[in-house]
Write a protein that holds these residues in place. Structure first.
Motif, PDB file in Angstrom:
ATOM      1  N   GLU C  41      57.952  35.478  97.711  1.00 36.17           N
ATOM      2  CA  GLU C  41      57.438  37.138  97.230  1.00 36.17           C
ATOM      3  C   GLU C  41      57.157  37.681  95.835  1.00 36.17           C
ATOM      4  OE1 GLU C  41      62.673  37.580  97.490  1.00 36.17           O
ATOM      5  OE2 GLU C  41      62.221  36.068  96.193  1.00 36.17           O
ATOM      6  N   GLN C 228      57.342  29.975  94.299  1.00 39.28           N
ATOM      7  CA  GLN C 228      58.713  30.761  93.692  1.00 39.28           C
ATOM      8  C   GLN C 228      58.168  30.940  92.396  1.00 39.28           C
ATOM      9  OE1 GLN C 228      61.631  29.357  92.755  1.00 39.28           O
ATOM     10  NE2 GLN C 228      63.003  30.876  92.896  1.00 39.28           N
ATOM     11  N   ASP C 248      65.883  24.871  97.709  1.00 46.65           N
ATOM     12  CA  ASP C 248      67.157  25.955  98.193  1.00 46.65           C
ATOM     13  C   ASP C 248      66.659  27.114  97.729  1.00 46.65           C
ATOM     14  OD1 ASP C 248      69.321  23.741  97.477  1.00 46.65           O
ATOM     15  OD2 ASP C 248      69.517  24.348  95.507  1.00 46.65           O
ATOM     16  N   TYR C 249      65.708  27.666  97.135  1.00 45.74           N
ATOM     17  CA  TYR C 249      64.654  28.542  97.469  1.00 45.74           C
ATOM     18  C   TYR C 249      63.631  29.063  98.697  1.00 45.74           C
ATOM     19  CZ  TYR C 249      61.509  32.649  96.418  1.00 45.74           C
ATOM     20  OH  TYR C 249      61.020  33.889  96.738  1.00 45.74           O
ATOM     21  N   THR C 250      63.400  27.807  99.323  1.00 42.66           N
ATOM     22  CA  THR C 250      63.719  28.129 101.009  1.00 42.66           C
ATOM     23  C   THR C 250      64.469  29.157 101.410  1.00 42.66           C
ATOM     24  OG1 THR C 250      61.963  26.511 100.545  1.00 42.66           O
ATOM     25  CG2 THR C 250      61.315  27.635 102.813  1.00 42.66           C
ATOM     26  N   LYS C 251      65.338  28.125 101.115  1.00 44.09           N
ATOM     27  CA  LYS C 251      67.022  28.550 102.171  1.00 44.09           C
ATOM     28  C   LYS C 251      67.204  29.706 101.668  1.00 44.09           C
ATOM     29  CE  LYS C 251      68.353  23.336 102.058  1.00 44.09           C
ATOM     30  NZ  LYS C 251      69.272  22.747 101.334  1.00 44.09           N
ATOM     31  N   SER C 252      67.102  30.256 100.333  1.00 41.20           N
ATOM     32  CA  SER C 252      67.526  31.065  99.658  1.00 41.20           C
ATOM     33  C   SER C 252      66.680  32.481 100.752  1.00 41.20           C
ATOM     34  CB  SER C 252      68.049  32.071  98.523  1.00 41.20           C
ATOM     35  OG  SER C 252      66.860  31.470  97.930  1.00 41.20           O
ATOM     36  N   LEU C 253      66.247  32.549 101.106  1.00 42.29           N
ATOM     37  CA  LEU C 253      64.436  33.288 101.837  1.00 42.29           C
ATOM     38  C   LEU C 253      65.116  33.210 102.743  1.00 42.29           C
ATOM     39  CD1 LEU C 253      60.727  32.508 100.476  1.00 42.29           C
ATOM     40  CD2 LEU C 253      62.350  34.336 100.425  1.00 42.29           C
ATOM     41  N   ASP C 255      67.917  32.569 104.597  1.00 45.75           N
ATOM     42  CA  ASP C 255      69.136  33.262 104.293  1.00 45.75           C
ATOM     43  C   ASP C 255      69.138  34.323 104.418  1.00 45.75           C
ATOM     44  OD1 ASP C 255      69.944  30.807 104.867  1.00 45.75           O
ATOM     45  OD2 ASP C 255      71.324  30.595 103.056  1.00 45.75           O
ATOM     46  N   ALA C 256      68.762  35.373 103.441  1.00 47.52           N
ATOM     47  CA  ALA C 256      68.318  36.377 102.936  1.00 47.52           C
ATOM     48  C   ALA C 256      67.862  37.367 104.196  1.00 47.52           C
ATOM     49  CB  ALA C 256      68.081  37.076 102.038  1.00 47.52           C
ATOM     50  N   THR C 454      65.010  38.774  99.302  1.00 44.73           N
ATOM     51  CA  THR C 454      66.352  38.297  98.507  1.00 44.73           C
ATOM     52  C   THR C 454      67.304  39.671  97.806  1.00 44.73           C
ATOM     53  OG1 THR C 454      64.671  37.973  96.771  1.00 44.73           O
ATOM     54  CG2 THR C 454      65.651  36.169  97.861  1.00 44.73           C
ATOM     55  N   GLN C 458      70.495  42.385  99.339  1.00 48.25           N
ATOM     56  CA  GLN C 458      71.660  42.752  97.893  1.00 48.25           C
ATOM     57  C   GLN C 458      71.650  44.317  98.276  1.00 48.25           C
ATOM     58  OE1 GLN C 458      69.438  40.885  94.155  1.00 48.25           O
ATOM     59  NE2 GLN C 458      69.692  38.933  94.610  1.00 48.25           N
TER      60      GLN C 458
END
Lengths: 297, 307, 526
Positions: C41, C228, C248-253, C255-256, C454, C458
């Motif tokens: 990001e 990150q 986790d960060y890759t996952k959240s990316l 997922d977002a 991400t 939001q």
């Protein structure tokens, strides 16, 4: 992106009182050089204003027997060839130079800001016509006109700063217009329109604060150039004439005799330089203080 | 381009017309006449003089005849120097002033642009602060102070260069040109620095670096054209300023140029001379502003010449 | 031995606020014939990283440590002249915005042949020939005519092709591409990606491809590196990372990324009151020579209360002009706009200012839409004061703080200035300003396209919540079909000033009728 948090110096919950000006003055006070410039200018003004009471001698007082004398206890900065006290003449000269400098700049500021803001904010054909007028006037040899005016109508004080002010507004109008144009294109102006603000409110609340920086810097450049312009006219014999004095008169007289009586050049020259440098530092400081983005935490 | 130049010049005609008219009436509405200084003149001699120069005619008549002569390129006789015409005097003074202004402009450009570039390469270091402080001092230093100082140092103490005249002795053109040029050199240095710093921050400079170009080439080939735009726009007004500034320099160095004529004419109320000089200088300045505009457009492919 | 071997790259910036660590111990290798995708990001250090390799960062303020060995030469410590013989000759670079990355004062032909003349002293005629050949190769037709063009005379896609030609003309071994498609339209983006892919294969060169966009990386990279906040969190083969992310960060990316349909809880069960806002036969044109430029042609639309309409199209299609006309930022040339059956087009200046209470706008760039010289409090308080919604100082304080709380801003940020916030936080401020006057209609012009994924998720959720809660109608403009699908009830597709297709979101996306809609859907990367 890191979010740097401003130190919460005001702990009350009244957030609305955080105005741009309060923030700016807070930041300005932390800028040593700018404050030095500010206090120097203030002191110069105070001295100029109180000269009739402070001056050690009357300005037309001559002491031909004394002639030019170097600095001494009686005459702190020495005397000129007519035996006139230099300190007194310098103090009276400050009145003229500062008044011309600031009054003429004020004239140019008022006209320039009005003209430039109207042209830049409305834009389109009105802008084109208004700026064409400025372009045309810009192309005229104004120095020649000022000289002409001084010759034709005599060396009037009022005329002097009116004439200078009328010349200087052109550049001010150009700068203001360029700034207004660039601010006008910003999305926050569109946002303000959508909010429902009237045009004068947008100009006052959103445009003005964002063009102040360059305008202030330009003001601090204009004042010296006006003071110099007056000196220039005095040098040609068209400005203020002895026994009245201005910094320009004193310097040009000092130049004539700088080999024999250097103090006659050094002190007026020094005063002018200090003023110009103070203005410069204050101007830069003000520009930075008015821009929240340059705030030092 | 010629068409654009011609169009702009054509637009300037009404402006010049207004200037001429305004100057004419301004000068003639002034209290006192050209022969006031010679107080001893008997009344009939004065009347004769006035009649000779048509000063006893109604103003509008004087105006019309003046304009008529002007169209034919005749600026009329000088009131002060009875045996010389204004055209003649302008022709002797103008080349000198023009030459002085040109040299001063060259000096200003060479010093100013190089100082500005040097300062812009490493902003906010000594390499920036030193030339820029000098520039600030240069702007603050009036020419009537600069001139005598230079005379004192190079003319009298070191005795390297002559201190007055124009073309009488070798090297006598150097000091006047420097005196006139320094103030503008300082201003141009500030403009160059500002313009260059802005351009050097642009993405296409990074592209040039990524191509492997050495710094001098980047500056010369990629940055200079954009960076000098503010300087180009300033050239027109600078030229006007140089012409006006020549009044002081010509007085200091006793140069028989147009500026000195003008100041003398103003003191002597030499109407035709004042008018002639004003018209000529206005025209020159208008022309130079147009040239400055054309240069700006010519060097920027994103702009096109239109009025 | 790899072509480029970067190990323990560390970059600090010395600022007035102290030392900021931009890149922290990043290591990677790139080989001929492969593409390394670097994804992260904004502020993750991906661009800084690559600029550091080419030593394009000014030092100071940057302090670079580590090694970056390119074919036996450490780029970080080699002499300036050695480095220059590599830059532009063996390593080529492409930047994000070709408009600013090309010199506006130089003809593009000159710019393209410059590296040849510099590094190989190629004679002019030969350089010209090679330039023509490479322009052809990057897909520019009539290259002879383009040689003498300036950058501003070309379209965005063409400019990027010119950049690519310039980077490849010296036949480098490594190509670094920094967000090369971010500034382009979706259809152009697809073309440029295909071109880069093809060139990389044909010339068998190594490529580092930087992007914030996971779709783009997935499309082009062989291997991927996830950054990150300056740290390397994951590295691996592209397919593997996308299929089974470890960190986790890759996952959240992943997922977002908005996927799938609009969540059911935001969908209206009952039919809504129609004709809340109606636009009939609207046309807008801008003065231009020789003929006025018609930006919007004869558009008619209507929106129900509480409905969200997605407006999609490429840059220059007129969607922003249409949006601006709804809030009367630009005037219609023809046609009428009615809000609650009252005409907006016939209002005078004063009536219009009052009417603005009902309709607000959220802009694309939260860095430009907030006045930099007003504190957050002042920005949000301004509409409240103006429309008399808070008369006492106390109620003003309360209302502003309540609004800030509602959009997820902390109360003690109120006296800070916009530059102190991140893009997402700024967009929250802009949203708070828009909903302060309790509007019934919000025009959102690309409200999330300047934001990280991400943050984007939001903000989208916030907008959906607010619209649902206060039954606000919204026109949501975007070029991103995935985002629009997630938000909108209906979609209108615009092309060249006209609405070419309008329909319910799912129906339109699954079964497009118009050819242009089909092109748009085909260019979609996901």
């Amino acid at each position: 992106m890191t979010t740097t948090q401003l130190k919460n110096t005001h702990s009350n919950s009244d957030y609305g009182s955080y105005s741009l000006w309060r923030e700016a003055s807070y930041r300005l006070k932390k800028n040593t050089m700018a404050m030095l410039g500010f206090w120097t200018l203030l002191a110069l003004f105070a001295i100029a204003a109180c000269t009739p009471w402070l001056a050690p001698y009357a300005y037309e007082n001559q002491n031909l027997a004394l002639g030019a004398s170097p600095p001494s206890a009686q005459h702190l900065l020495g005397t000129d060839i007519h035996g006139r006290d230099l300190l007194t003449r310098l103090m009276y000269g400050s009145r003229v130079s500062l008044l011309v400098g600031f009054a003429a700049t004020a004239v140019s500021l008022v006209i320039g800001i009005l003209w430039g803001t109207i042209a830049g904010y409305i834009g389109g054909r009105i802008d084109a016509v208004m700026m064409r007028i400025v372009d045309i006037l810009y192309a005229l040899p104004f120095m020649i006109f000022i000289i002409l005016l001084m010759v034709v109508f005599g060396r009037s004080f009022l005329l002097l700063f009116l004439a200078i002010g009328l010349v200087e507004w052109l550049t001010m109008a150009r700068i203001v217009r360029a700034q207004v144009l660039s601010v006008r294109k910003q999305e926050y102006i569109d946002a303000a329109i959508v909010t429902g603000l009237a045009h004068w409110q947008i100009i006052y609340r959103h445009v003005m604060p964002n063009i102040l920086g360059p305008v202030i810097v330009y003001i601090t450049l204009t004042i010296p150039s006006v003071i110099l312009l007056e000196s220039f006219l005095s040098f040609l014999g068209l400005g203020i004439q002895p026994p009245q004095s201005s910094w320009g008169v004193l310097i040009s007289r000092g130049v004539e005799s700088m080999e024999e009586y250097p103090w006659l050049l050094i002190f007026p020259g020094l005063t002018l330089s200090i003023t110009l440098f103070s203005l410069n530092f204050l101007g830069d400081g003000l520009r930075d203080a008015l821009d929240p983005r340059t705030a030092k935490n | 381009m010629l068409k654009f130049f011609a169009a702009r010049l054509f637009q300037a005609i009404p402006v010049l017309f207004v200037v001429i008219t305004a100057t004419f009436f301004l000068v003639h509405s002034a209290p006192g006449g050209p022969f006031d200084a010679e107080k001893t003149l008997p009344a009939e001699v004065l009347d004769n003089l006035n009649a000779r120069y048509n000063l006893d005619d109604p103003l509008y008549k004087q105006y019309l005849s003046y304009m008529g002569n002007l169209v034919q390129g005749d600026f009329g006789p000088s009131f002060r120097y009875s045996n010389r015409s204004v055209t003649e005097m302008i022709l002797t003074g103008l080349p000198i002033t023009f030459e002085l202004a040109l040299y001063a402009m060259l000096i200003a450009l060479i010093i100013g642009v190089s100082a500005g570039i040097v300062a812009s390469i490493k902003p906010n270091t000594a390499q920036d602060y030193i030339p820029m402080s000098l520039a600030m001092a240069g702007i603050c230093m009036p020419s009537f102070l600069m001139g005598p100082l230079l005379v004192l140092i190079f003319g009298i103490s070191l005795d390297w260069l002559p201190v007055s005249g124009w073309g009488y002795a070798p090297g006598d053109k150097i000091l006047p040109a420097i005196t006139l040029g320094t103030g503008y050199a300082a201003y141009i240095a500030r403009l160059t620095r500002g313009g260059m710093i802005e351009v050097l921050g642009q993405d296409y400079i990074r592209t040039a670096k990524a191509k492997g170009l050495p710094t001098p080439t980047i500056i010369y080939r990629h940055a200079l054209r954009g960076g000098l735009a503010p300087v180009l726009a300033f050239l027109g007004p600078a030229f006007a300023g140089l012409l006006a500034g020549s009044f002081v320099v010509e007085t200091i160095f006793q140069i028989p140029g147009l500026g000195r004529f003008y100041v003398q004419a103003a003191f002597n109320r030499d109407y035709t001379m004042i008018l002639g000089t004003t018209i000529l200088l206005s025209t020159l300045i208008v022309v130079f502003n147009i040239l400055s505009d054309i240069l700006t457009v010519w060097l920027n492919p994103r702009l096109t010449l239109k009025d | 031995m790899s072509l480029l071997d970067v190990s323990a790259l560390n970059i600090d910036f010395n600022t007035r606020e102290g030392v900021i660590n931009a890149v922290n111990s990043v290591s990677f290798t790139v080989d001929r014939g492969e593409t390394l995708g670097i994804v992260g990001e904004s502020g993750s250090g991906k661009t800084v990283c690559c600029n550091a390799l080419m030593r394009l960062l000014p030092t100071p303020p940057a302090a670079i440590k580590g090694r970056a060995v390119f074919d036996g030469v450490d780029l970080l410590t080699s002499s300036e002249s050695r480095l220059r013989s590599i830059r532009g000759r063996r390593i080529g670079m492409i930047f994000q915005d070709p408009m600013t990355a090309l010199n506006p004062f130089m003809r593009i032909g000159q710019q393209i042949m410059e590296p040849l003349q510099l590094h190989y002293k190629t004679p002019k005629e030969l350089a010209r020939k090679k330039t023509l050949a490479i322009l052809q190769e990057v897909g520019i037709d009539k290259p002879e005519q383009r040689l003498d063009c300036y950058a501003h005379e070309l379209s965005g896609g063409m400019r990027q092709r010119v950049m690519i030609a310039m980077a490849l003309i010296t036949e480098p071994d490594l190509l670094i591409a920094d967000e090369p498609t971010t500034a382009l339209d979706v259809t152009t983006q697809a073309q440029i990606l295909a071109l880069l892919n093809e060139l990389q294969q044909r010339r068998n060169i190594a490529m580092i491809f930087i992007s914030h966009d996971l779709h783009v990386i997935k499309k082009i990279a062989t291997r991927v590196l996830v950054l990150q906040k300056g740290c390397m969190v994951e590295q691996g083969r592209c397919a593997q990372v996308f299929a089974a992310p470890q960190h986790d960060y890759t996952k959240s990316l992943l997922d977002a990324i908005p996927k799938g349909k609009k969540p059911t809880r935001y969908r209206h069960e009952q039919p809504l009151a129609p004709n809340f806002l109606s636009i009939t036969n609207a046309s807008i044109s801008f003065p231009a020579k020789p003929t006025p430029n018609l930006a919007v042609k004869d558009v008619s639309l209507s929106i129900a209360r509480g409905e969200i309409l997605g407006l999609v199209g490429e840059s220059g299609c007129g969607k922003t002009s249409l949006a601006q006309s709804l809030v009367r930022l630009v005037d219609l040339e023809q046609g009428e706009i009615k809000l609650k059956n009252k005409s907006l087009t016939s209002l005078n200046e004063k009536q219009l200012r009052l009417a603005r209470k009902d309709m607000q706008m959220i802009f694309q760039d939260p860095f430009a839409s907030l006045n930099p010289r007003m504190s957050i409090f002042e920005i949000i308080a301004e509409p409240l004061k103006l429309h008399g919604l808070a008369t006492t100082k106390r109620s003003l304080n309360e209302k502003v703080l309540a609004l800030m709380c509602e959009v997820g801003l902390e109360a003690n940020w109120a006296h800070q200035y916009p530059h102190q916030f991140s893009g997402g936080q700024r967009q929250r401020v802009a949203i708070a300003r828009a909903i302060a006057v309790e509007p019934q209609l919000i025009i959102a012009d690309e409200p999330v396209s300047a934001l990280d994924v991400t943050i984007q998720a939001q903000i989208l959720k916030l907008l959906l919540d607010l619209c649902w809660q206060y039954s606000i109608s919204m026109i949501f403009i975007s070029h991103d079909l995935a985002v629009v699908r997630y938000v909108a009830d209906r979609i209108a597709v615009m092309q060249k000033g006209q609405i070419v297709e309008l329909g319910n979101t799912e129906a339109l996306l699954t079964n497009p009728q118009h050819s242009y809609t089909k092109t748009l859907l085909a260019a979609r990367l996901s």
